[in-house]
Motif scaffolding. Structure first.
Motif, PDB file in Angstrom:
ATOM      1  N   THR A 128      26.715  62.048 -20.970  1.00 30.95           N
ATOM      2  CA  THR A 128      26.072  60.974 -20.213  1.00 30.95           C
ATOM      3  C   THR A 128      26.808  59.670 -20.484  1.00 30.95           C
ATOM      4  O   THR A 128      26.985  59.268 -21.630  1.00 30.95           O
ATOM      5  CB  THR A 128      24.588  60.823 -20.590  1.00 30.95           C
ATOM      6  OG1 THR A 128      23.911  62.047 -20.279  1.00 30.95           O
ATOM      7  CG2 THR A 128      23.942  59.686 -19.810  1.00 30.95           C
ATOM      8  N   HIS A 129      27.251  59.024 -19.402  1.00 32.13           N
ATOM      9  CA  HIS A 129      27.992  57.772 -19.517  1.00 32.13           C
ATOM     10  C   HIS A 129      27.292  56.686 -18.721  1.00 32.13           C
ATOM     11  O   HIS A 129      26.721  56.943 -17.653  1.00 32.13           O
ATOM     12  CB  HIS A 129      29.413  57.930 -18.979  1.00 32.13           C
ATOM     13  CG  HIS A 129      30.427  58.200 -20.030  1.00 32.13           C
ATOM     14  ND1 HIS A 129      30.950  57.212 -20.842  1.00 32.13           N
ATOM     15  CD2 HIS A 129      31.036  59.354 -20.402  1.00 32.13           C
ATOM     16  CE1 HIS A 129      31.840  57.755 -21.669  1.00 32.13           C
ATOM     17  NE2 HIS A 129      31.911  59.048 -21.418  1.00 32.13           N
ATOM     18  N   ASP A 130      27.351  55.480 -19.232  1.00 33.11           N
ATOM     19  CA  ASP A 130      26.889  54.319 -18.486  1.00 33.11           C
ATOM     20  C   ASP A 130      28.095  53.762 -17.731  1.00 33.11           C
ATOM     21  O   ASP A 130      28.957  53.111 -18.315  1.00 33.11           O
ATOM     22  CB  ASP A 130      26.310  53.264 -19.441  1.00 33.11           C
ATOM     23  CG  ASP A 130      25.538  52.176 -18.709  1.00 33.11           C
ATOM     24  OD1 ASP A 130      25.562  52.188 -17.461  1.00 33.11           O
ATOM     25  OD2 ASP A 130      24.918  51.334 -19.375  1.00 33.11           O
ATOM     26  N   ARG A 140      36.461  55.432 -11.383  1.00 31.26           N
ATOM     27  CA  ARG A 140      35.559  55.120 -12.489  1.00 31.26           C
ATOM     28  C   ARG A 140      35.570  56.263 -13.511  1.00 31.26           C
ATOM     29  O   ARG A 140      35.506  56.028 -14.723  1.00 31.26           O
ATOM     30  CB  ARG A 140      34.141  54.917 -11.971  1.00 31.26           C
ATOM     31  CG  ARG A 140      33.922  53.646 -11.170  1.00 31.26           C
ATOM     32  CD  ARG A 140      33.658  52.464 -12.080  1.00 31.26           C
ATOM     33  NE  ARG A 140      33.136  51.344 -11.326  1.00 31.26           N
ATOM     34  CZ  ARG A 140      33.860  50.361 -10.826  1.00 31.26           C
ATOM     35  NH1 ARG A 140      35.173  50.371 -10.981  1.00 31.26           N
ATOM     36  NH2 ARG A 140      33.293  49.370 -10.154  1.00 31.26           N
ATOM     37  N   TYR A 155      29.948  51.489 -14.972  1.00 32.45           N
ATOM     38  CA  TYR A 155      29.773  50.188 -14.336  1.00 32.45           C
ATOM     39  C   TYR A 155      29.457  50.335 -12.849  1.00 32.45           C
ATOM     40  O   TYR A 155      30.155  51.039 -12.121  1.00 32.45           O
ATOM     41  CB  TYR A 155      31.034  49.344 -14.516  1.00 32.45           C
ATOM     42  CG  TYR A 155      30.973  48.000 -13.831  1.00 32.45           C
ATOM     43  CD1 TYR A 155      30.180  46.975 -14.352  1.00 32.45           C
ATOM     44  CD2 TYR A 155      31.685  47.767 -12.660  1.00 32.45           C
ATOM     45  CE1 TYR A 155      30.117  45.739 -13.729  1.00 32.45           C
ATOM     46  CE2 TYR A 155      31.622  46.542 -12.026  1.00 32.45           C
ATOM     47  CZ  TYR A 155      30.831  45.534 -12.562  1.00 32.45           C
ATOM     48  OH  TYR A 155      30.762  44.308 -11.936  1.00 32.45           O
ATOM     49  N   SER A 156      28.398  49.679 -12.416  1.00 29.71           N
ATOM     50  CA  SER A 156      27.883  49.641 -11.042  1.00 29.71           C
ATOM     51  C   SER A 156      27.221  50.949 -10.592  1.00 29.71           C
ATOM     52  O   SER A 156      26.704  51.031  -9.479  1.00 29.71           O
ATOM     53  CB  SER A 156      28.969  49.234 -10.035  1.00 29.71           C
ATOM     54  OG  SER A 156      29.818  50.305  -9.700  1.00 29.71           O
ATOM     55  N   TYR A 157      27.239  51.982 -11.472  1.00 32.44           N
ATOM     56  CA  TYR A 157      26.589  53.244 -11.137  1.00 32.44           C
ATOM     57  C   TYR A 157      25.424  53.573 -12.072  1.00 32.44           C
ATOM     58  O   TYR A 157      24.587  54.405 -11.752  1.00 32.44           O
ATOM     59  CB  TYR A 157      27.606  54.394 -11.173  1.00 32.44           C
ATOM     60  CG  TYR A 157      28.595  54.363 -10.038  1.00 32.44           C
ATOM     61  CD1 TYR A 157      28.314  54.975  -8.828  1.00 32.44           C
ATOM     62  CD2 TYR A 157      29.817  53.707 -10.175  1.00 32.44           C
ATOM     63  CE1 TYR A 157      29.228  54.953  -7.787  1.00 32.44           C
ATOM     64  CE2 TYR A 157      30.729  53.664  -9.143  1.00 32.44           C
ATOM     65  CZ  TYR A 157      30.426  54.295  -7.946  1.00 32.44           C
ATOM     66  OH  TYR A 157      31.339  54.253  -6.910  1.00 32.44           O
ATOM     67  N   GLY A 158      25.400  52.967 -13.257  1.00 36.73           N
ATOM     68  CA  GLY A 158      24.348  53.246 -14.220  1.00 36.73           C
ATOM     69  C   GLY A 158      24.657  54.480 -15.051  1.00 36.73           C
ATOM     70  O   GLY A 158      25.784  54.975 -15.083  1.00 36.73           O
ATOM     71  N   LYS A 159      23.621  54.999 -15.717  1.00 40.16           N
ATOM     72  CA  LYS A 159      23.795  56.175 -16.566  1.00 40.16           C
ATOM     73  C   LYS A 159      23.867  57.438 -15.711  1.00 40.16           C
ATOM     74  O   LYS A 159      22.949  57.738 -14.947  1.00 40.16           O
ATOM     75  CB  LYS A 159      22.649  56.280 -17.578  1.00 40.16           C
ATOM     76  CG  LYS A 159      22.714  55.209 -18.659  1.00 40.16           C
ATOM     77  CD  LYS A 159      21.673  55.438 -19.740  1.00 40.16           C
ATOM     78  CE  LYS A 159      21.807  54.390 -20.849  1.00 40.16           C
ATOM     79  NZ  LYS A 159      20.806  54.593 -21.920  1.00 40.16           N
ATOM     80  N   ILE A 160      24.974  58.151 -15.853  1.00 43.73           N
ATOM     81  CA  ILE A 160      25.229  59.334 -15.035  1.00 43.73           C
ATOM     82  C   ILE A 160      25.775  60.451 -15.921  1.00 43.73           C
ATOM     83  O   ILE A 160      26.578  60.206 -16.829  1.00 43.73           O
ATOM     84  CB  ILE A 160      26.251  59.025 -13.920  1.00 43.73           C
ATOM     85  CG1 ILE A 160      25.655  58.024 -12.921  1.00 43.73           C
ATOM     86  CG2 ILE A 160      26.674  60.284 -13.192  1.00 43.73           C
ATOM     87  CD1 ILE A 160      26.597  57.654 -11.793  1.00 43.73           C
TER      88      ILE A 160
END
Length: 227
Positions: free
Chosen positions: A207-209, A177, A211-216
């Motif tokens: 900060t990235h959104d 990802r 997929y399947s992990y949310g904002k990280i």
């Protein structure tokens, strides 16, 4: 496995990593186990457009991939990494198989990524000068990378038709990802990597959104810190 078969080791290492061959031949090493590794994925951003521009020069494209894969092989091995596979124009590798030092493992993966990024710039320049007959802009063709570290299930996965030494698990998926969100020339690493060796590198927090992990919050490695 391998006891009653005449094996040309050199020929086999042309098809998969020599370290995997050693693991494959040892029943204890190839047994499925939990292993702490750094996982890295590389990909060529802009490669599809390049192929479209050079549709009449397939051998030139092949030559670029050969140069890139050879350098990837040499640099990954330089930092004690193991190549899991080539995936189209991508590479999957892991670091730390023979080490228990978490900081060392993380540094090996990042240093390999930094070296390969610089080497790919040289490859593009020499390749475009010598091999491509038409004038093209290679600025948009860059090497991107994602790196994560953690426990994975590693060993020999067997089916009726095919066996493979590989690694699986959520940490492998997350590394993939990270490569997927990397942009031009970026080396994107996880917080787990930064927590181990962030003091050795200059980086930007992003900060990235995912997929399947949310904002990280993830981190773009720019360079080694000067001493």
């Amino acid at each position: 496995m391998g006891k009653d078969i005449e094996i040309d080791k050199y020929d086999l290492t042309k098809h998969f990593d020599s370290k995997i061959l050693n693991i494959l031949m040892d029943p204890q090493q190839r047994k499925l186990k939990n292993k702490y590794l750094a996982i890295a994925f590389w990909d060529l951003s802009g490669f599809t457009d390049l192929c479209n521009n050079l549709i009449d020069e397939p051998f030139a494209i092949t030559e670029l991939l050969e140069l890139y894969f050879q350098e990837a092989n040499d640099i990954i091995h330089k930092y004690e990494g193991i190549i899991d596979k080539f995936i189209g124009d991508g590479v999957m590798a892991y670091f730390g198989y023979s080490s228990n030092e978490k900081e060392e493992i993380a540094s090996q993966a990042i240093n390999a990524a930094l070296d390969l990024r610089e080497k790919f710039k040289e490859i593009k320049e020499s390749w475009s000068d010598k091999l491509v007959t038409k004038s093209i802009n290679l600025d948009d063709v860059t090497l991107i990378c994602g790196i994560h570290i953690g426990n994975v299930l590693f060993g020999l996965l067997e089916t009726k038709s095919r066996n493979q030494i590989t690694l699986v698990g959520s940490n492998v998926n997350f590394a993939n990802r990270l490569e997927g969100i990397a942009e031009t020339n970026q080396i994107i690493v996880s917080k787990e990597i930064i927590d181990l060796v962030g003091n050795k590198y200059n980086f930007d927090a992003i900060t990235h959104d995912i997929y399947s992990y949310g904002k990280i919050e993830v981190f773009n490695i720019k360079e080694k810190k000067s001493n």
